[in-house]
Design an enzyme around this catalytic site. Structure first.
Site, PDB file in Angstrom:
ATOM      1  N   GLY A 282       0.849  -1.187   0.000  1.00  0.00           N
ATOM      2  CA  GLY A 282       0.000   0.000   0.000  1.00  0.00           C
ATOM      3  C   GLY A 282       0.885   1.237   0.000  1.00  0.00           C
ATOM      4  O   GLY A 282       1.090   1.892  -1.026  1.00  0.00           O
ATOM      5  N   CYS A 348      -7.857  20.914  18.898  1.00  0.00           N
ATOM      6  CA  CYS A 348      -7.728  21.017  20.350  1.00  0.00           C
ATOM      7  C   CYS A 348      -7.365  19.692  20.991  1.00  0.00           C
ATOM      8  O   CYS A 348      -8.166  19.072  21.691  1.00  0.00           O
ATOM      9  CB  CYS A 348      -9.005  21.594  20.938  1.00  0.00           C
TER      10      CYS A 348
HETATM   11  C1  LIG Z   1      -2.572  -2.463   5.358  1.00  0.00           C
HETATM   12  C2  LIG Z   1      -2.404  -3.768   4.696  1.00  0.00           C
HETATM   13  C3  LIG Z   1      -1.494  -3.901   3.646  1.00  0.00           C
HETATM   14  C4  LIG Z   1      -0.599  -2.780   3.166  1.00  0.00           C
HETATM   15  O1  LIG Z   1       0.358  -2.399   4.086  1.00  0.00           O
HETATM   16  P1  LIG Z   1       1.442  -1.288   3.640  1.00  0.00           P
HETATM   17  O2  LIG Z   1       2.282  -1.131   4.844  1.00  0.00           O
HETATM   18  O3  LIG Z   1       0.688  -0.046   3.313  1.00  0.00           O
HETATM   19  O4  LIG Z   1       2.167  -1.828   2.470  1.00  0.00           O
HETATM   20  C5  LIG Z   1      -1.430  -5.120   3.013  1.00  0.00           C
HETATM   21  N1  LIG Z   1      -2.206  -6.164   3.398  1.00  0.00           N
HETATM   22  C6  LIG Z   1      -3.084  -6.064   4.411  1.00  0.00           C
HETATM   23  C7  LIG Z   1      -3.899  -7.243   4.769  1.00  0.00           C
HETATM   24  C8  LIG Z   1      -3.209  -4.868   5.087  1.00  0.00           C
HETATM   25  O5  LIG Z   1      -4.072  -4.797   6.111  1.00  0.00           O
END
Ligand SMILES: *Cc1c(COP(=O)(O)O)cnc(C)c1O
Length: 418
Positions: A282, A348
């Site tokens: 991600g 805040c």
């Molecule tokens: C959040 C998540 C990812 C991605 O993680 P990154 O650190 O953004 O690469 C991949 N797989 C699952 C199941 C996730 O919950």
């Protein structure tokens, strides 16, 4: 790849264009997110290329940035999607990701979300508990379909990361621990034709700086895969998760293709080279290619401390307040310089604090918070009566799309009407 940079006169750029020009072209106020779509596409293509001829795909973790423009850019560059809700699944499908390249994770998938996933025939519903197995089987039977599933294994691996983003240790709510796998295999068997076990998955958490912990959890998945094969069960893929880190200005990290190459090496070494490999990045596909632009509203000096109050707060970018994360903050019009200022938001809460940043002797009017492309807008809220920020998407050095802030007026009306 491009993302954030500086031109010859020291002015901040995104995708090669001066940020202040992009802002004028987009006609947005502050705070506003800006993303370089070309860089997101390049990063996706580079990661896909790391597979070489090996089977598999990149399932972009949509939760990092759910904007349609981003998910479309990833899809057009060859990426798939990892979704964690029915809403994200609909965004992925609507942005042109084929069901064959979508996996769905999540510890509490609701019936309508399972129905949507099974109805579209996505690549795999990743099962996160033994107890979830009969639920998914029942939904598939009700729809008269076979649900393709994978088991998310909790590898019981501790990663050197913030406790809130480590997900692969025994105590975490995610996944099925190794000792429960035989029960899970049996439960899937009882699902008969309603369930097809196609894969094994894992995800150890976020911000990995080297492939070492990634391979550690991958080994747990590989041994489960070999065990399944020994029982004569076919298996199509292993999904080793995401979590590839980025350099937020602290220490360098290994680039995402290094994780894919290391994983492919491990699969070959374990005699599992025929299995397709799925990875779920991600952050690494979007974080470096987005920034948050904010205006300086107020300054204050007390004793030796210099405070700089900006119009972006923890409601726009919560990572510093939530994880103690640090985002570099710099002037837009000129390069950073001493002295440092304590940059805080308007909310805040004392945790609405972005840390010390070199903004110079005289405060700039506008600042940029770097590496804000992931877990920025998607985690934003309207806390303190602050509307969601605008988002500007840049491609080919031009503003390709603007998603405007709903504005204060809309917020006031909704709250008065509540
Ligand atoms: C959040 C998540 C990812 C991605 O993680 P990154 O650190 O953004 O690469 C991949 N797989 C699952 C199941 C996730 O919950």
């Amino acid at each position: 790849m491009s993302g954030f940079g500086r031109d010859g006169s020291g002015r901040a750029t995104l995708g090669g264009r001066a940020l202040f020009e992009l802002r004028a072209e987009a006609g947005v106020g502050t705070p506003a997110y800006f993303y370089d779509l070309d860089a997101v596409a390049d990063a996706t293509r580079e990661l896909c290329a790391a597979f070489g001829a090996a089977p598999g795909f990149v399932a972009y973790a949509v939760k990092a940035n759910t904007a349609g423009s981003i998910v479309r850019a990833v899809a057009q560059a060859g990426g798939g999607a990892d979704v964690v809700s029915g809403g994200e699944l609909r965004v992925a499908l609507g942005a042109g990701v084929g069901p064959e390249r979508i996996v769905m994770s999540g510890v509490a998938k609701q019936d309508w979300e399972l129905d949507l996933a099974i109805g579209h025939g996505i690549r795999a519903i990743q099962l996160e508990s033994v107890e979830e197995i009969p639920r998914v089987a029942a939904r598939a039977r009700a729809l008269g379909k076979t649900a393709r599933v994978s088991l998310r294994i909790n590898p019981d691996v501790e990663i050197d990361s913030h406790a809130h983003i480590a997900t692969g240790h025994d105590e975490a709510k995610f996944g099925i621990v190794a000792r429960d796998l035989p029960t899970a295999f049996e439960a899937i068997g009882r699902g008969a034709t309603a369930l097809a076990l196609d894969g094994l998955s894992t995800h150890v958490g976020s911000m990995l700086t080297t492939p070492t912990p990634y391979l550690e959890s991958a080994r747990v998945v590989c041994s489960a895969a070999r065990e399944l094969r020994a029982r004569g069960k076919p298996l199509a893929f292993v999904d080793l998760g995401g979590g590839f880190g980025i350099d937020y200005g602290g220490a360098p990290v290994e680039p995402p293709p290094a994780f894919v190459r290391a994983a492919l090496g491990l699969l070959a070494e374990q005699g599992l080279g025929d299995l397709a490999l799925v990875v779920e990045p991600g952050r690494s596909l979007v974080a470096p290619f987005g920034v948050l632009v904010a205006s300086v509203v107020q300054s204050k000096t007390s004793g030796t401390r210099r405070w700089c109050m900006i119009d972006a707060g923890m409601n726009d970018l919560i990572r510093p307040a939530l994880y103690g994360a640090r985002h570099r903050i710099e002037p837009v019009e000129r390069a950073p310089s001493a002295p440092e200022w304590q940059v805080v938001g308007p909310v805040c809460e004392s945790s609405d604090d972005f840390g010390l940043h070199p903004l110079g002797g005289e405060l700039p009017g506008v600042v940029v918070l770097r590496d804000a492309g992931a877990y920025g807008f998607t985690m934003a809220s309207e806390y303190n009566g602050r509307p969601l920020p605008a988002e500007v998407f840049v491609a080919g050095g031009k503003v390709a799309h603007v998603s405007r802030s709903p504005g204060v007026e809309a917020w006031v009306e909704r709250r008065l009407g509540a």
